[in-house]
Design a protein around this motif. Structure first.
Motif, PDB file in Angstrom:
ATOM      1  N   GLU A  20       0.857  -1.187   0.086  1.00  0.00           N
ATOM      2  CA  GLU A  20       0.246   0.067  -0.012  1.00  0.00           C
ATOM      3  C   GLU A  20       0.871   1.189  -0.003  1.00  0.00           C
ATOM      4  OE1 GLU A  20      -3.381   0.027   2.425  1.00  0.00           O
ATOM      5  OE2 GLU A  20      -3.737   1.958   0.966  1.00  0.00           O
ATOM      6  N   GLN A  21       1.812   1.137   0.739  1.00  0.00           N
ATOM      7  CA  GLN A  21       2.752   2.509   1.017  1.00  0.00           C
ATOM      8  C   GLN A  21       3.685   2.542  -0.304  1.00  0.00           C
ATOM      9  OE1 GLN A  21       2.961   5.003   3.606  1.00  0.00           O
ATOM     10  NE2 GLN A  21       1.307   4.162   4.273  1.00  0.00           N
ATOM     11  N   LEU A  22       4.038   1.499  -1.050  1.00  0.00           N
ATOM     12  CA  LEU A  22       4.844   1.804  -2.078  1.00  0.00           C
ATOM     13  C   LEU A  22       3.789   1.984  -3.500  1.00  0.00           C
ATOM     14  CD1 LEU A  22       7.199  -1.494  -1.683  1.00  0.00           C
ATOM     15  CD2 LEU A  22       8.026   1.191  -1.566  1.00  0.00           C
ATOM     16  N   VAL A  32       9.494  -7.379  -4.045  1.00  0.00           N
ATOM     17  CA  VAL A  32       9.745  -7.267  -2.788  1.00  0.00           C
ATOM     18  C   VAL A  32       9.212  -8.431  -2.012  1.00  0.00           C
ATOM     19  CG1 VAL A  32       9.430  -5.969  -0.670  1.00  0.00           C
ATOM     20  CG2 VAL A  32       9.836  -4.688  -2.973  1.00  0.00           C
ATOM     21  N   LEU A  33      10.068  -9.315  -1.517  1.00  0.00           N
ATOM     22  CA  LEU A  33       9.490 -10.437  -0.734  1.00  0.00           C
ATOM     23  C   LEU A  33       9.533 -10.347   0.640  1.00  0.00           C
ATOM     24  CD1 LEU A  33      11.771 -13.251  -2.945  1.00  0.00           C
ATOM     25  CD2 LEU A  33       9.376 -12.015  -3.497  1.00  0.00           C
ATOM     26  N   ALA A  38      14.738  -8.487  -0.479  1.00  0.00           N
ATOM     27  CA  ALA A  38      14.198  -9.374   0.566  1.00  0.00           C
ATOM     28  C   ALA A  38      14.106  -8.721   1.770  1.00  0.00           C
ATOM     29  CB  ALA A  38      15.120 -10.403   0.635  1.00  0.00           C
ATOM     30  N   VAL A  39      12.916  -8.624   2.315  1.00  0.00           N
ATOM     31  CA  VAL A  39      12.483  -8.287   3.636  1.00  0.00           C
ATOM     32  C   VAL A  39      12.301  -9.342   4.719  1.00  0.00           C
ATOM     33  CG1 VAL A  39      10.553  -6.939   5.043  1.00  0.00           C
ATOM     34  CG2 VAL A  39      11.311  -6.261   2.611  1.00  0.00           C
ATOM     35  N   GLN A  40      13.368  -9.417   5.565  1.00  0.00           N
ATOM     36  CA  GLN A  40      13.122 -10.364   6.652  1.00  0.00           C
ATOM     37  C   GLN A  40      12.227  -9.722   7.780  1.00  0.00           C
ATOM     38  OE1 GLN A  40      13.403 -13.486   5.800  1.00  0.00           O
ATOM     39  NE2 GLN A  40      14.926 -13.150   4.071  1.00  0.00           N
ATOM     40  N   ALA A  47       9.199   0.567   9.739  1.00  0.00           N
ATOM     41  CA  ALA A  47      10.572   0.194   9.738  1.00  0.00           C
ATOM     42  C   ALA A  47      11.119  -0.555   8.533  1.00  0.00           C
ATOM     43  CB  ALA A  47      10.828  -0.444  11.058  1.00  0.00           C
ATOM     44  N   VAL A  48      10.152  -1.336   7.929  1.00  0.00           N
ATOM     45  CA  VAL A  48      10.684  -2.236   6.820  1.00  0.00           C
ATOM     46  C   VAL A  48      10.895  -1.148   5.566  1.00  0.00           C
ATOM     47  CG1 VAL A  48       9.588  -3.681   5.060  1.00  0.00           C
ATOM     48  CG2 VAL A  48       9.680  -4.412   7.549  1.00  0.00           C
ATOM     49  N   LEU A  49       9.894  -0.313   5.562  1.00  0.00           N
ATOM     50  CA  LEU A  49      10.024   0.925   4.462  1.00  0.00           C
ATOM     51  C   LEU A  49      11.208   1.587   4.354  1.00  0.00           C
ATOM     52  CD1 LEU A  49       6.323   1.552   4.554  1.00  0.00           C
ATOM     53  CD2 LEU A  49       7.468   0.941   2.249  1.00  0.00           C
ATOM     54  N   GLU A  50      11.495   1.876   5.606  1.00  0.00           N
ATOM     55  CA  GLU A  50      12.727   2.947   5.781  1.00  0.00           C
ATOM     56  C   GLU A  50      14.165   2.128   5.284  1.00  0.00           C
ATOM     57  OE1 GLU A  50      15.034   4.779   9.447  1.00  0.00           O
ATOM     58  OE2 GLU A  50      12.699   4.720   9.561  1.00  0.00           O
ATOM     59  N   ALA A  51      14.188   0.810   5.783  1.00  0.00           N
ATOM     60  CA  ALA A  51      15.424   0.113   5.208  1.00  0.00           C
ATOM     61  C   ALA A  51      15.255  -0.387   4.028  1.00  0.00           C
ATOM     62  CB  ALA A  51      15.020  -1.307   6.165  1.00  0.00           C
ATOM     63  N   LEU A  52      13.928  -0.330   3.272  1.00  0.00           N
ATOM     64  CA  LEU A  52      13.699  -0.913   1.978  1.00  0.00           C
ATOM     65  C   LEU A  52      14.312   0.333   1.065  1.00  0.00           C
ATOM     66  CD1 LEU A  52      12.789  -3.026  -0.069  1.00  0.00           C
ATOM     67  CD2 LEU A  52      10.313  -1.890   0.488  1.00  0.00           C
ATOM     68  N   ALA A  53      13.842   1.642   1.470  1.00  0.00           N
ATOM     69  CA  ALA A  53      14.050   2.683   0.673  1.00  0.00           C
ATOM     70  C   ALA A  53      15.716   2.899   0.697  1.00  0.00           C
ATOM     71  CB  ALA A  53      13.557   4.038   1.504  1.00  0.00           C
ATOM     72  N   SER A  54      16.537   2.583   1.767  1.00  0.00           N
ATOM     73  CA  SER A  54      17.627   2.815   1.746  1.00  0.00           C
ATOM     74  C   SER A  54      18.534   1.617   0.807  1.00  0.00           C
ATOM     75  CB  SER A  54      18.326   2.970   3.100  1.00  0.00           C
ATOM     76  OG  SER A  54      19.156   1.574   3.519  1.00  0.00           O
ATOM     77  N   ALA A  55      18.026   0.493   0.859  1.00  0.00           N
ATOM     78  CA  ALA A  55      18.280  -0.580  -0.092  1.00  0.00           C
ATOM     79  C   ALA A  55      18.167  -0.126  -1.663  1.00  0.00           C
ATOM     80  CB  ALA A  55      17.777  -1.812   0.213  1.00  0.00           C
ATOM     81  N   MET A  56      16.846   0.345  -1.741  1.00  0.00           N
ATOM     82  CA  MET A  56      16.530   0.835  -3.105  1.00  0.00           C
ATOM     83  C   MET A  56      17.530   1.900  -3.638  1.00  0.00           C
ATOM     84  SD  MET A  56      12.505   0.341  -3.411  1.00  0.00           S
ATOM     85  CE  MET A  56      11.847  -1.285  -3.798  1.00  0.00           C
ATOM     86  N   ARG A  57      17.832   2.889  -2.640  1.00  0.00           N
ATOM     87  CA  ARG A  57      18.611   3.919  -3.007  1.00  0.00           C
ATOM     88  C   ARG A  57      19.989   3.396  -3.415  1.00  0.00           C
ATOM     89  NH1 ARG A  57      16.470   6.891   1.100  1.00  0.00           N
ATOM     90  NH2 ARG A  57      18.033   6.440   2.515  1.00  0.00           N
TER      91      ARG A  57
END
Ligand SMILES: [Zn+2]
Length: 262
Positions: A55-57, A107-108, A136-138, A236-246
């Motif tokens: 939803e957020q993405l 995004v898994l 990958a999101v754990q 928290a996931v989205l924040e980490a994901l954004a930095s991985a994507m960046r």
């Protein structure tokens, strides 16, 4: 509202995929979680977080199926274990179909440690084909990080998983059946042993960790805390994901066009 592949019509899904080119898949497991939590805890926790992340993405949520690779719980009532090759074949087929529909970023969102080796193998194989990139999101590890101050340790059937189920559907949680918090001697050390990045061993049956199949303290997981669970973990996931994507984008911009599939 989340764009859900299963709920949209064909034309609607084509439009949603053309718009975001990103698919979010929940990966979990059906396995016994002690006398107080449902067998589908990992599947439902993954779905909860994956929905919020999609939803957020503005991405498309793609149901995957609740089963996972869980030989550690195989043979215990409530567990359905997929062979690694079954899981890998299923994930490969689902992702390949999505690539054909135009998905270029996956995004898994996983909530089951037993899936990690298989999901990583599929992600790297498919990305290596050049069709799409994978993240990958754990989510269970993210939850462990954000709830550490509450005493939140990620244990099988403990407080973090109880919190996730309270957030999903309190009617499925039977904390009163859990009895006193259990902390079998050595269980934490065994968890550290199997989760180390450096030198680690393996656990192939849950009874190596705890005789009755679960341990931890569901007691600190309160309905009040559960109200914020999905929001807390997914941000928290989205924040980490954004930095991985960046990280990937910076590298791509540096190298010019053609590096990343478009
Ligand atoms: Zn679990």
């Amino acid at each position: 509202m989340t764009a859900n592949l299963a709920q949209m019509t064909g034309p609607e899904s084509a439009e949603a995929i053309a718009r975001s080119r990103t698919a979010v898949l929940p990966l979990g497991s059906i396995e016994q979680h002690g006398p107080h939590l449902p067998n589908g805890t990992d599947a439902m926790a993954a779905e909860l977080i994956a929905h919020a992340v999609a939803e957020q993405l503005g991405a498309v949520y793609v149901p995957f199926g609740p089963y996972g690779v869980t030989p550690i719980h195989a043979g215990h009532a409530g567990t359905v274990n997929l062979r690694r090759e079954t899981f890998e074949a299923l994930l490969t087929d689902v992702c390949t179909e999505l690539v054909r529909m135009g998905v270029r970023t996956f995004v898994l969102v996983n909530w089951h440690e037993g899936n990690i080796a298989a999901m990583n193998a599929v992600a790297t194989d498919l990305q290596d084909r050049g069709d799409a990139v994978f993240f990958a999101v754990q989510a269970c590890y993210t939850a462990q990080r954000v709830y550490r101050e509450h005493g939140g340790e990620l244990t099988h059937g403990g407080g973090i998983e109880t919190l996730a189920m309270l957030a999903h559907d309190p009617a499925l949680v039977k904390t009163e059946r859990a009895g006193a918090p259990t902390r079998p001697p050595g269980a934490q050390a065994m968890d550290r042993m199997r989760r180390s990045h450096e030198v680690y061993g393996f656990i192939t049956d849950v009874s190596e960790l705890a005789d009755d199949g679960w341990y931890g303290n569901p007691g600190w997981a309160t309905p009040q805390l559960a109200e914020q669970f999905t929001e807390t973990v997914s941000s928290a996931v989205l924040e980490a994901l954004a930095s991985a994507m960046r990280a990937r984008d910076i590298r791509r911009d540096d190298r010019g066009p053609g590096d990343r599939p478009s």
